[in-house]
Design a protein around this motif. Sequence first.
Motif, short mmCIF file in Angstrom:
data_model
loop_
_atom_site.label_atom_id
_atom_site.label_comp_id
_atom_site.label_asym_id
_atom_site.label_seq_id
_atom_site.Cartn_x
_atom_site.Cartn_y
_atom_site.Cartn_z
N ALA A 39 -30.55 -13.24 -20.15
CA ALA A 39 -31.57 -12.43 -20.81
C ALA A 39 -31.21 -12.09 -22.24
O ALA A 39 -30.08 -12.31 -22.71
CB ALA A 39 -31.80 -11.15 -20.01
N SER A 40 -32.19 -11.52 -22.93
CA SER A 40 -31.99 -10.85 -24.21
C SER A 40 -32.40 -9.40 -24.02
O SER A 40 -33.35 -9.09 -23.30
CB SER A 40 -32.86 -11.49 -25.30
N VAL A 41 -31.65 -8.50 -24.68
CA VAL A 41 -31.93 -7.07 -24.58
C VAL A 41 -32.11 -6.51 -25.98
O VAL A 41 -31.24 -6.68 -26.85
CB VAL A 41 -30.79 -6.33 -23.86
N ASP A 42 -33.24 -5.85 -26.21
CA ASP A 42 -33.52 -5.19 -27.47
C ASP A 42 -33.04 -3.75 -27.37
O ASP A 42 -33.59 -2.96 -26.58
CB ASP A 42 -35.02 -5.25 -27.76
N TYR A 43 -32.01 -3.39 -28.16
CA TYR A 43 -31.44 -2.05 -28.06
C TYR A 43 -32.16 -1.02 -28.92
O TYR A 43 -31.81 0.16 -28.89
CB TYR A 43 -29.95 -2.09 -28.39
N ARG A 44 -33.17 -1.43 -29.67
CA ARG A 44 -34.00 -0.45 -30.38
C ARG A 44 -35.14 0.04 -29.49
O ARG A 44 -35.49 1.21 -29.51
CB ARG A 44 -34.57 -1.08 -31.67
N THR A 45 -35.70 -0.87 -28.69
CA THR A 45 -36.81 -0.50 -27.80
C THR A 45 -36.39 -0.33 -26.35
O THR A 45 -37.19 0.06 -25.51
CB THR A 45 -37.92 -1.56 -27.86
N HIS A 46 -35.13 -0.64 -26.04
CA HIS A 46 -34.61 -0.59 -24.67
C HIS A 46 -35.49 -1.43 -23.74
O HIS A 46 -36.03 -0.95 -22.74
CB HIS A 46 -34.52 0.86 -24.17
N THR A 47 -35.62 -2.71 -24.10
CA THR A 47 -36.42 -3.66 -23.33
C THR A 47 -35.62 -4.92 -23.10
O THR A 47 -34.95 -5.41 -24.02
CB THR A 47 -37.71 -4.02 -24.09
N GLU A 167 -25.89 6.17 -22.14
CA GLU A 167 -26.97 6.75 -21.35
C GLU A 167 -28.26 5.96 -21.54
O GLU A 167 -28.81 5.89 -22.63
CB GLU A 167 -27.19 8.21 -21.74
N ALA A 168 -28.74 5.34 -20.47
CA ALA A 168 -30.03 4.66 -20.50
C ALA A 168 -31.13 5.69 -20.37
O ALA A 168 -30.92 6.82 -19.95
CB ALA A 168 -30.12 3.65 -19.35
N GLU A 169 -32.34 5.28 -20.72
CA GLU A 169 -33.45 6.22 -20.67
C GLU A 169 -33.72 6.70 -19.25
O GLU A 169 -34.31 7.75 -19.03
CB GLU A 169 -34.71 5.57 -21.25
N SER A 170 -33.31 5.92 -18.26
CA SER A 170 -33.55 6.33 -16.89
C SER A 170 -32.55 7.36 -16.40
O SER A 170 -32.66 7.86 -15.30
CB SER A 170 -33.46 5.10 -15.97
N GLY A 171 -31.54 7.67 -17.24
CA GLY A 171 -30.51 8.61 -16.81
C GLY A 171 -29.23 7.91 -16.43
O GLY A 171 -28.26 8.55 -16.08
#
Length: 233
Positions: A39-47, A167-171
Amino acid sequence: MTSDEVNRLAVTRFLNYQAEGRAVTIDVPNLDGGLVITASVDYRTHTGYGVVRGTGRDTSSDGLIRWTASTVLVHPMTDPPEVAPASPPESGWYSRPLLTSGMTLDSALAIVLGLGSDRPDNSALLPQNGASWVGREEVRGHPTDIMNGPRAEADSGADADAGGGAEAESGAEVPGGDPGTGTSGTVRYWIGSDGTMYRVEVGIASAPEPVVLDFDTQTYVPVEPLPEATPTP
């Protein structure tokens, strides 16, 4: 840990954020073989966006996958490509909430999103909370130092500035772990001389072996924003 090692551990997630995104391969073990997400992960949008394949007997999850800290979209395929197409298909997606406990895949997806931060961690508190140097190893031609992040019990304290929290947005919190994602024990980093993160190993309570995240295993492809979606019945 030396001051240089502490400083590199403190900035490693911030460097992912500065890079905007990273290519990653996620190895998710289970009793039937496991899953591999390229995968690719965008760390500005957390996607995140990529290809998921089953290993061993578990191929029922093969296809494309897109995710945020709250939503997972899957596009089943019997013969998925080696890498995801730059533009995701417009249809054929099934949506569900990302589960914050009890599912190893979702825990791994949340953790990888948490490996980017818009500021460095607090280097002064990392050693106090149990961060340590383990050894050295070459990862795909890159010399790295292996470092353990803060202990779970230390990271779960009230001080959110302890550093290394990922810390991810999900906690989800990495390293150290958090009951919300089922992480357990120490999180281990393989970090280059400039602070670049090349590998992360995380113990998850629901997995028989640690989840392994390998960065720069393929070319990073910009990730399109996840469309607003409701879970598919």
